[in-house]
Design a protein around this motif. Structure first.
Motif, PDB file in Angstrom:
ATOM      1  N   LEU A 112      71.297   0.986  13.099  1.00  0.00           N
ATOM      2  CA  LEU A 112      72.491   1.135  13.875  1.00  0.00           C
ATOM      3  C   LEU A 112      72.866   0.159  14.916  1.00  0.00           C
ATOM      4  N   GLU A 113      71.699   0.072  15.488  1.00  0.00           N
ATOM      5  CA  GLU A 113      71.705  -1.083  16.827  1.00  0.00           C
ATOM      6  C   GLU A 113      72.193  -2.311  16.211  1.00  0.00           C
ATOM      7  N   ASN A 114      71.387  -2.928  15.244  1.00  0.00           N
ATOM      8  CA  ASN A 114      71.739  -4.217  14.580  1.00  0.00           C
ATOM      9  C   ASN A 114      73.075  -4.309  13.897  1.00  0.00           C
ATOM     10  N   ASN A 115      73.473  -3.335  12.950  1.00  0.00           N
ATOM     11  CA  ASN A 115      74.644  -3.452  12.420  1.00  0.00           C
ATOM     12  C   ASN A 115      75.685  -3.249  13.382  1.00  0.00           C
ATOM     13  N   THR A 116      75.607  -2.727  14.552  1.00  0.00           N
ATOM     14  CA  THR A 116      76.553  -2.593  15.821  1.00  0.00           C
ATOM     15  C   THR A 116      76.605  -4.147  16.314  1.00  0.00           C
ATOM     16  N   LEU A 117      75.261  -4.698  16.444  1.00  0.00           N
ATOM     17  CA  LEU A 117      75.226  -6.243  16.956  1.00  0.00           C
ATOM     18  C   LEU A 117      75.981  -7.119  16.276  1.00  0.00           C
ATOM     19  N   GLN A 118      75.893  -6.991  15.019  1.00  0.00           N
ATOM     20  CA  GLN A 118      76.489  -8.173  14.021  1.00  0.00           C
ATOM     21  C   GLN A 118      78.011  -7.945  14.225  1.00  0.00           C
ATOM     22  N   LYS A 119      78.491  -6.757  14.135  1.00  0.00           N
ATOM     23  CA  LYS A 119      80.064  -6.695  14.553  1.00  0.00           C
ATOM     24  C   LYS A 119      80.417  -7.166  15.948  1.00  0.00           C
ATOM     25  N   SER A 149      85.392  -7.719  30.244  1.00  0.00           N
ATOM     26  CA  SER A 149      85.326  -6.170  30.539  1.00  0.00           C
ATOM     27  C   SER A 149      85.873  -5.519  29.467  1.00  0.00           C
ATOM     28  N   ALA A 150      86.793  -6.283  28.716  1.00  0.00           N
ATOM     29  CA  ALA A 150      87.456  -5.501  27.697  1.00  0.00           C
ATOM     30  C   ALA A 150      86.496  -5.370  26.574  1.00  0.00           C
ATOM     31  N   LEU A 151      85.908  -6.372  26.351  1.00  0.00           N
ATOM     32  CA  LEU A 151      84.565  -6.184  25.364  1.00  0.00           C
ATOM     33  C   LEU A 151      83.477  -5.321  25.615  1.00  0.00           C
ATOM     34  N   LYS A 152      83.335  -5.128  26.926  1.00  0.00           N
ATOM     35  CA  LYS A 152      82.173  -4.075  27.490  1.00  0.00           C
ATOM     36  C   LYS A 152      82.842  -2.698  27.294  1.00  0.00           C
ATOM     37  N   ASN A 153      84.087  -2.432  27.710  1.00  0.00           N
ATOM     38  CA  ASN A 153      84.580  -1.376  27.517  1.00  0.00           C
ATOM     39  C   ASN A 153      84.748  -0.703  25.998  1.00  0.00           C
ATOM     40  N   ASN A 154      85.335  -1.783  25.163  1.00  0.00           N
ATOM     41  CA  ASN A 154      85.400  -1.462  23.692  1.00  0.00           C
ATOM     42  C   ASN A 154      83.935  -1.105  23.114  1.00  0.00           C
ATOM     43  N   PHE A 155      82.972  -1.597  23.527  1.00  0.00           N
ATOM     44  CA  PHE A 155      81.671  -1.302  23.027  1.00  0.00           C
ATOM     45  C   PHE A 155      81.319  -0.113  23.403  1.00  0.00           C
ATOM     46  N   SER A 156      81.313   0.169  24.657  1.00  0.00           N
ATOM     47  CA  SER A 156      80.956   1.468  25.280  1.00  0.00           C
ATOM     48  C   SER A 156      81.456   2.695  24.467  1.00  0.00           C
ATOM     49  N   ASN A 157      82.820   2.315  24.195  1.00  0.00           N
ATOM     50  CA  ASN A 157      83.673   3.478  23.705  1.00  0.00           C
ATOM     51  C   ASN A 157      83.388   3.585  22.299  1.00  0.00           C
ATOM     52  N   SER A 158      82.799   2.478  21.613  1.00  0.00           N
ATOM     53  CA  SER A 158      82.236   2.543  19.968  1.00  0.00           C
ATOM     54  C   SER A 158      80.956   3.165  20.061  1.00  0.00           C
ATOM     55  N   VAL A 159      80.256   3.344  20.809  1.00  0.00           N
ATOM     56  CA  VAL A 159      78.840   4.093  20.805  1.00  0.00           C
ATOM     57  C   VAL A 159      78.858   5.287  21.476  1.00  0.00           C
ATOM     58  N   LYS A 160      79.730   5.679  22.019  1.00  0.00           N
ATOM     59  CA  LYS A 160      80.024   6.947  23.008  1.00  0.00           C
ATOM     60  C   LYS A 160      79.239   8.086  22.179  1.00  0.00           C
ATOM     61  N   HIS A 161      79.611   8.244  21.209  1.00  0.00           N
ATOM     62  CA  HIS A 161      79.149   9.635  20.318  1.00  0.00           C
ATOM     63  C   HIS A 161      78.265   9.200  19.146  1.00  0.00           C
ATOM     64  N   LYS A 162      77.590   8.002  19.271  1.00  0.00           N
ATOM     65  CA  LYS A 162      76.553   7.741  18.325  1.00  0.00           C
ATOM     66  C   LYS A 162      74.997   8.124  18.908  1.00  0.00           C
ATOM     67  N   LYS A 163      74.173   8.235  17.886  1.00  0.00           N
ATOM     68  CA  LYS A 163      72.655   8.385  18.417  1.00  0.00           C
ATOM     69  C   LYS A 163      72.174   7.045  18.334  1.00  0.00           C
ATOM     70  N   ILE A 164      72.436   6.169  19.390  1.00  0.00           N
ATOM     71  CA  ILE A 164      72.035   4.993  19.403  1.00  0.00           C
ATOM     72  C   ILE A 164      70.965   4.719  20.466  1.00  0.00           C
ATOM     73  N   ASP A 165      70.107   3.697  20.406  1.00  0.00           N
ATOM     74  CA  ASP A 165      68.979   3.437  21.386  1.00  0.00           C
ATOM     75  C   ASP A 165      69.561   3.050  22.969  1.00  0.00           C
ATOM     76  N   PRO A 166      69.444   3.861  23.580  1.00  0.00           N
ATOM     77  CA  PRO A 166      69.926   3.644  25.184  1.00  0.00           C
ATOM     78  C   PRO A 166      69.661   2.444  25.769  1.00  0.00           C
ATOM     79  N   ILE A 167      68.390   1.760  25.138  1.00  0.00           N
ATOM     80  CA  ILE A 167      67.925   0.570  25.773  1.00  0.00           C
ATOM     81  C   ILE A 167      68.802  -0.452  25.281  1.00  0.00           C
ATOM     82  N   PHE A 168      69.113  -0.441  24.040  1.00  0.00           N
ATOM     83  CA  PHE A 168      69.873  -1.353  23.446  1.00  0.00           C
ATOM     84  C   PHE A 168      71.589  -1.539  24.112  1.00  0.00           C
ATOM     85  N   VAL A 169      71.989  -0.084  24.395  1.00  0.00           N
ATOM     86  CA  VAL A 169      73.143  -0.082  25.037  1.00  0.00           C
ATOM     87  C   VAL A 169      73.298  -0.627  26.251  1.00  0.00           C
ATOM     88  N   ASN A 170      72.115  -0.695  27.044  1.00  0.00           N
ATOM     89  CA  ASN A 170      71.976  -1.231  28.388  1.00  0.00           C
ATOM     90  C   ASN A 170      71.834  -2.842  28.262  1.00  0.00           C
TER      91      ASN A 170
END
Length: 458
Positions: A112-119, A149-170
């Protein structure tokens, strides 16, 4: 008695074994549509010593140990794909290659982390540096802030309800922060901003977290931040002292020395020493060896420094220079050995290189000044064939410089043999075709005249 001696040792062995297991990452994968027999994995710190992985029957499997989570290169052919790895990941990478594109799909722990990263990377690839640079300077900082700021907010919203590694999110949020900071620092330096308030945004950044070294843009930002601090320190010196040979180098290492975090300080010492060796060779290392002895302690850094020092010995004083073949403006082939009997001042450059073109008038003046004194000035262009006419037009006024170009099929052989990491690069070869200095001063420097005068008086 013995059991009390062995029990702690046994517990320690179990602890070490578990620690190693916790740091392990399993990488497996498949390659379709390609005959490639090798892929590789590398960190961004020592990126030119990758961990090679053999592909057999279209499949690969590899186990690596990493100390900290972070971004890594996954290398397939000539492609570099940024991936995120953390201890405990068990990642499968499916590669599908066609003539025009290569697609990557990630499965397993870390998918999930790496597929998100590719996007995210696809979005970042759309950013145009030239477009940002074209924005008036007074509006540029605000634009960069709003963009990331927009990229960061879009990313935060896209992973909000996903079981994604919090270390990756940070890490990814910091990636956006440091990317913006890097660009603002770069443009501030390019515009020679003197107002310290421009760089106040740095106060909001975490510069003392060693784990952030796993974020490539954090390291790139540090490079620019050091340049800013260096320029600030140099501006406080009188002009005579500031212009003395070697002052800038030592001043830079003194800036690094003041970094609080020991991990970051050691990394910066390592990369700066590495850069000195790459551009100035063994002699350059001697200038900064005390910093190496005092601050560079990790085996991976010291081993790498030793590797590049050994490599630089191949082009050190007295070693034979590679006998390359170049083509002059009339299409005639010329070999380096044909110039034996003269001292040769080599200039590696290209028409697209602004610093190279800035040095060109000084090289012309130098060649005119030393005409008839047993020195052959040779400028070697590494331009593509498409720049042939531009190259011919640029060099047509030079009368005392032998201008040569290198064909594409011989380019890598040349740059590898002379260990060229960037241009412009200048070298001195003696009358027997051996190196005098593989990191000679630039034509605009005062040092080169002193060296050439000494050589012609022997």
């Amino acid at each position: 008695m013995k059991k009390y001696i062995y029990a702690p040792i046994t517990l320690m062995m179990i602890f070490l074994f578990n620690s190693c297991q916790q740091n392990e990452i399993f990488l497996t994968g498949t390659v379709e549509g390609s005959d490639s027999t090798i892929v590789a994995i590398s960190d961004f710190i020592i990126s030119d010593t990758p961990d090679t992985i053999v592909v057999k029957d279209g499949k690969f499997s590899h186990k690596i140990n990493i100390e900290h989570p972070g971004y890594y290169y996954f290398i397939y052919g000539e492609e570099l794909k940024m991936i995120f790895l953390a201890p405990g990941y068990d990642l499968n990478i499916a590669i599908q290659a066609t003539d025009s594109t290569t697609n990557y799909t990630f499965l397993g722990k870390g998918d999930l982390e790496n597929n998100t990263l590719q996007k995210i990377n696809k979005e970042l690839d759309k950013l145009s540096f030239n477009q940002i640079e074209s924005i008036p300077f007074n509006s540029r900082t605000k634009y960069i802030d709003s963009l990331f700021s927009a990229l960061k907010n879009n990313f935060s919203n896209s992973v909000k309800h996903k079981k994604i590694d919090p270390i990756f999110v940070n890490f990814q949020k910091k990636y956006f922060d440091y990317n913006g900071a890097m660009l603002k620092t770069y443009f501030g330096l390019q515009s020679d901003i003197k107002d310290p308030s421009y760089f106040k945004f740095v106060d909001d950044l975490d510069l003392n977290n060693g784990q952030c070294l796993g974020i490539p843009v954090f390291r790139w930002f540090l490079d620019y931040h050091i340049e800013y601090l260096l320029e600030e320190n140099l501006s406080k010196m009188d002009s005579i002292k500031r212009d003395q040979e070697g002052v800038r180098i030592i001043a830079k290492f003194e800036v690094i020395k003041n970094y609080e975090n020991k991990i970051i300080k050691e990394y910066l010492m390592f990369t700066s020493i590495k850069q000195i060796i790459e551009y100035e060779g063994v002699e350059g290392f001697k200038k900064v060896k005390s910093y190496y002895d005092d601050f560079v302690k990790q085996d991976k850094y010291r081993d790498y420094i030793q590797i590049i020092l050994n490599k630089k010995l191949l082009i050190s004083k007295g070693k034979p220079a590679f006998n390359f073949t170049g083509i002059d403006k009339n299409g005639k082939e010329v070999q380096l050995k044909e110039l034996n009997g003269k001292i040769v001042y080599l200039d590696f450059w290209a028409t697209w290189c602004k610093p190279c073109k800035a040095e060109a008038p000084f090289n012309t003046l130098l060649s005119d000044e030393f005409k008839g004194k047993g020195i052959q000035f040779v400028s070697i262009s590494i331009d593509d064939e498409k720049n042939l006419e531009e190259w011919k037009n640029f060099i047509k006024e030079d009368k005392n410089i032998l201008h040569l170009r290198i064909t594409k099929d011989k380019m890598k052989e040349l740059t590898d043999a002379f260990q060229i990491k960037g241009i412009p690069t200048y070298m001195l070869i003696d009358q027997n075709g051996n190196f005098i200095n593989s990191a000679a001063p630039r034509p605009s420097s005062s040092e080169i005249r002193q060296i050439l005068n000494q050589l012609t008086q022997k």
